[in-house]
Design a protein around this motif. Sequence first.
Motif, PDB file in Angstrom:
ATOM      1  N   UNK A 260      19.393  33.797  31.148  1.00  0.00           N
ATOM      2  CA  UNK A 260      18.390  33.087  30.345  1.00  0.00           C
ATOM      3  C   UNK A 260      17.120  33.920  30.162  1.00  0.00           C
ATOM      4  N   UNK A 261      16.793  34.764  31.160  1.00  0.00           N
ATOM      5  CA  UNK A 261      15.600  35.621  31.033  1.00  0.00           C
ATOM      6  C   UNK A 261      15.826  36.658  29.934  1.00  0.00           C
ATOM      7  N   UNK A 262      17.008  37.296  29.947  1.00  0.00           N
ATOM      8  CA  UNK A 262      17.340  38.285  28.920  1.00  0.00           C
ATOM      9  C   UNK A 262      17.291  37.636  27.539  1.00  0.00           C
ATOM     10  N   UNK A 263      17.835  36.411  27.463  1.00  0.00           N
ATOM     11  CA  UNK A 263      17.839  35.649  26.209  1.00  0.00           C
ATOM     12  C   UNK A 263      16.390  35.413  25.746  1.00  0.00           C
ATOM     13  N   UNK A 264      15.527  34.987  26.665  1.00  0.00           N
ATOM     14  CA  UNK A 264      14.123  34.719  26.346  1.00  0.00           C
ATOM     15  C   UNK A 264      13.388  35.964  25.894  1.00  0.00           C
ATOM     16  N   UNK A 265      13.662  37.094  26.574  1.00  0.00           N
ATOM     17  CA  UNK A 265      12.982  38.356  26.215  1.00  0.00           C
ATOM     18  C   UNK A 265      13.360  38.781  24.797  1.00  0.00           C
ATOM     19  N   UNK A 266      14.620  38.501  24.410  1.00  0.00           N
ATOM     20  CA  UNK A 266      15.071  38.929  23.079  1.00  0.00           C
ATOM     21  C   UNK A 266      14.518  38.042  21.968  1.00  0.00           C
ATOM     22  N   UNK A 267      14.387  36.729  22.256  1.00  0.00           N
ATOM     23  CA  UNK A 267      14.095  35.805  21.152  1.00  0.00           C
ATOM     24  C   UNK A 267      12.736  35.123  21.193  1.00  0.00           C
ATOM     25  N   UNK A 268      12.129  35.024  22.370  1.00  0.00           N
ATOM     26  CA  UNK A 268      10.912  34.201  22.430  1.00  0.00           C
ATOM     27  C   UNK A 268       9.623  35.014  22.355  1.00  0.00           C
ATOM     28  N   UNK A 269       9.753  36.332  22.327  1.00  0.00           N
ATOM     29  CA  UNK A 269       8.558  37.183  22.187  1.00  0.00           C
ATOM     30  C   UNK A 269       7.534  36.903  23.262  1.00  0.00           C
ATOM     31  N   UNK A 270       6.304  36.562  22.855  1.00  0.00           N
ATOM     32  CA  UNK A 270       5.230  36.368  23.823  1.00  0.00           C
ATOM     33  C   UNK A 270       5.441  35.113  24.694  1.00  0.00           C
ATOM     34  N   UNK A 271       6.384  34.227  24.276  1.00  0.00           N
ATOM     35  CA  UNK A 271       6.635  33.029  25.092  1.00  0.00           C
ATOM     36  C   UNK A 271       7.826  33.213  26.041  1.00  0.00           C
ATOM     37  N   UNK A 272       8.260  34.463  26.216  1.00  0.00           N
ATOM     38  CA  UNK A 272       9.458  34.683  27.036  1.00  0.00           C
ATOM     39  C   UNK A 272       9.245  34.252  28.496  1.00  0.00           C
ATOM     40  N   UNK A 273       7.987  34.141  28.925  1.00  0.00           N
ATOM     41  CA  UNK A 273       7.711  33.701  30.313  1.00  0.00           C
ATOM     42  C   UNK A 273       8.162  32.261  30.569  1.00  0.00           C
ATOM     43  N   UNK A 274       8.333  31.480  29.488  1.00  0.00           N
ATOM     44  CA  UNK A 274       8.737  30.070  29.667  1.00  0.00           C
ATOM     45  C   UNK A 274      10.102  29.992  30.349  1.00  0.00           C
ATOM     46  N   UNK A 275      10.983  30.952  30.002  1.00  0.00           N
ATOM     47  CA  UNK A 275      12.374  30.891  30.465  1.00  0.00           C
ATOM     48  C   UNK A 275      12.502  31.025  31.985  1.00  0.00           C
ATOM     49  N   UNK A 276      12.002  32.140  32.588  1.00  0.00           N
ATOM     50  CA  UNK A 276      12.151  32.238  34.049  1.00  0.00           C
ATOM     51  C   UNK A 276      11.480  31.076  34.780  1.00  0.00           C
ATOM     52  N   UNK A 277      10.353  30.568  34.232  1.00  0.00           N
ATOM     53  CA  UNK A 277       9.662  29.474  34.925  1.00  0.00           C
ATOM     54  C   UNK A 277      10.512  28.204  34.900  1.00  0.00           C
ATOM     55  N   UNK A 278      11.060  27.857  33.703  1.00  0.00           N
ATOM     56  CA  UNK A 278      11.829  26.604  33.650  1.00  0.00           C
ATOM     57  C   UNK A 278      13.138  26.702  34.437  1.00  0.00           C
ATOM     58  N   UNK A 279      13.760  27.902  34.465  1.00  0.00           N
ATOM     59  CA  UNK A 279      14.990  28.043  35.269  1.00  0.00           C
ATOM     60  C   UNK A 279      14.651  27.999  36.765  1.00  0.00           C
ATOM     61  N   UNK A 280      13.521  28.593  37.140  1.00  0.00           N
ATOM     62  CA  UNK A 280      13.104  28.534  38.547  1.00  0.00           C
ATOM     63  C   UNK A 280      12.858  27.079  38.952  1.00  0.00           C
TER      64      UNK A 280
END
Length: 468
Positions: A260-280
């Motif tokens: 999910x982090x890799x997915x977020x880095x590819x698609x969410x740009x500056x909001x990619x930090x949302x992914x690791x936080x919500x999965x954590x």
Amino acid sequence: GFNKPLGGNIIGSGIFISPKGVLEHAGSVGLSLIIWVCGGGICALGSMCYAELGVTIPKSGGDYSYVTEIFGGLVGFLLLWSAVLIMYPTTLAVIALTFSNYVLQPAFQNCLPPYVATRLLATICVMFLTWVNCYSVRWATRIQDVFTIGKLLALVLIIVVGLVQICKGHYEALKPSVAFEFLQEPSVGQVALAFLQASFAYSGWNFLNYVTEEVVEPRKNLPRAIYISIPLVTLVYTLTNIAYFSSMTPEELLASNAVAVTFGEKLLGMFSWVMPISVALSTFGGINGYLFTSSRLCFSGAREGHLPYLLAMIHLKNCTPIPALLCSATIIILCVGETHNLINYVSFINFLSYGVTIAGLLYFRKKKPNQLRPIKVNLLIPISYLIFWVVLLCFSLYSEPVVCGLGMVIMLTGVPVYFVGVWWKDKPKWISRLVEKVTYMGQKVCYVVFPQEDLSETEPLTSSKATD
């Protein structure tokens, strides 16, 4: 409304861990998506059988209570033994390692987080949540409610972003001509292992049976929870995987340690930090939920006399089962094993116990045909489940003899333990005294007593009772 906890329990951290393992064993995008859909179907068959057992034998404790009632103490004890020694600690270890991988991954952008760092963070997380569960039941349930929102947020975000990608025309990996290009030719054994990986994400479909005594109108609410939750979960999981493949090639997904982090880095740009936080948040809630359920199982086992009585005691003021919580051997398992091996290992044992329980349903129908069954499933349902079960376990054992075989061996070590600990009633006096001393010391250290309603059962704590 009991469909909320069931859906909340199944949708766990597994969906952030398993896609990589499923794809690795399935060998192609198309086959891995088929396995995700079929996995949901198999869960539905299993949970219908569990619904019948849940209202026919209305005891809390899930599989353990049913198997003890149907096949007697030894089989029930082996189920409990493998749950306490393998299923719960290993699942906790996998979720805790996922938590630390997702938290640390953003800090180590181009490489994997250090081995020691992930183990250390996972250990701290488990120890902290054990303390919370020991300290207050209210805190533990509050954490559960808050963190369920975290995991749903992560999944909704992944699915919405993925669907937007597909609408924009980014679905190369999902075209049938490409989706069934195999990275390696899949054997039946590899497909069986892919099913084990997917079943880890679906595990939790039987959790409602652990609290049957507390379900309002189980006859109506158990089937309703199943019919709503399982199709919903299957849909969410399949869409999540489709979303992953809308923006990642199979090779990228396999190379990632936190999908999910890799997915977020590819698609969410500056909001990619949302992914690791919500999965954590999601995995944190998952660990909390597992601690809660596993301590309840130890508690049931101790009440039956299958585990030391100390585990059935609760804290004098906080009413939390401290000895049962401390019993979980997670910290040991955290030190060994790679996540995907641990998943094969725990899913194999999980499937073994599901199969024994559902075989129990058929045996119970033969043994007590006139028993009142408020829910009665068609015989084809348990039979189809068992045929699938036999094929899956045989091929998994063939493909991963060491990992799955080790699970079987640990399960069978419970046989001598049962005969010495439970079956042998007239033990020498010194053993009884030793058990009493250890129980007494445990009570002093943990500040625990027997719950009030159990006092009648536990007054003769000398000789035979203490040695159970």
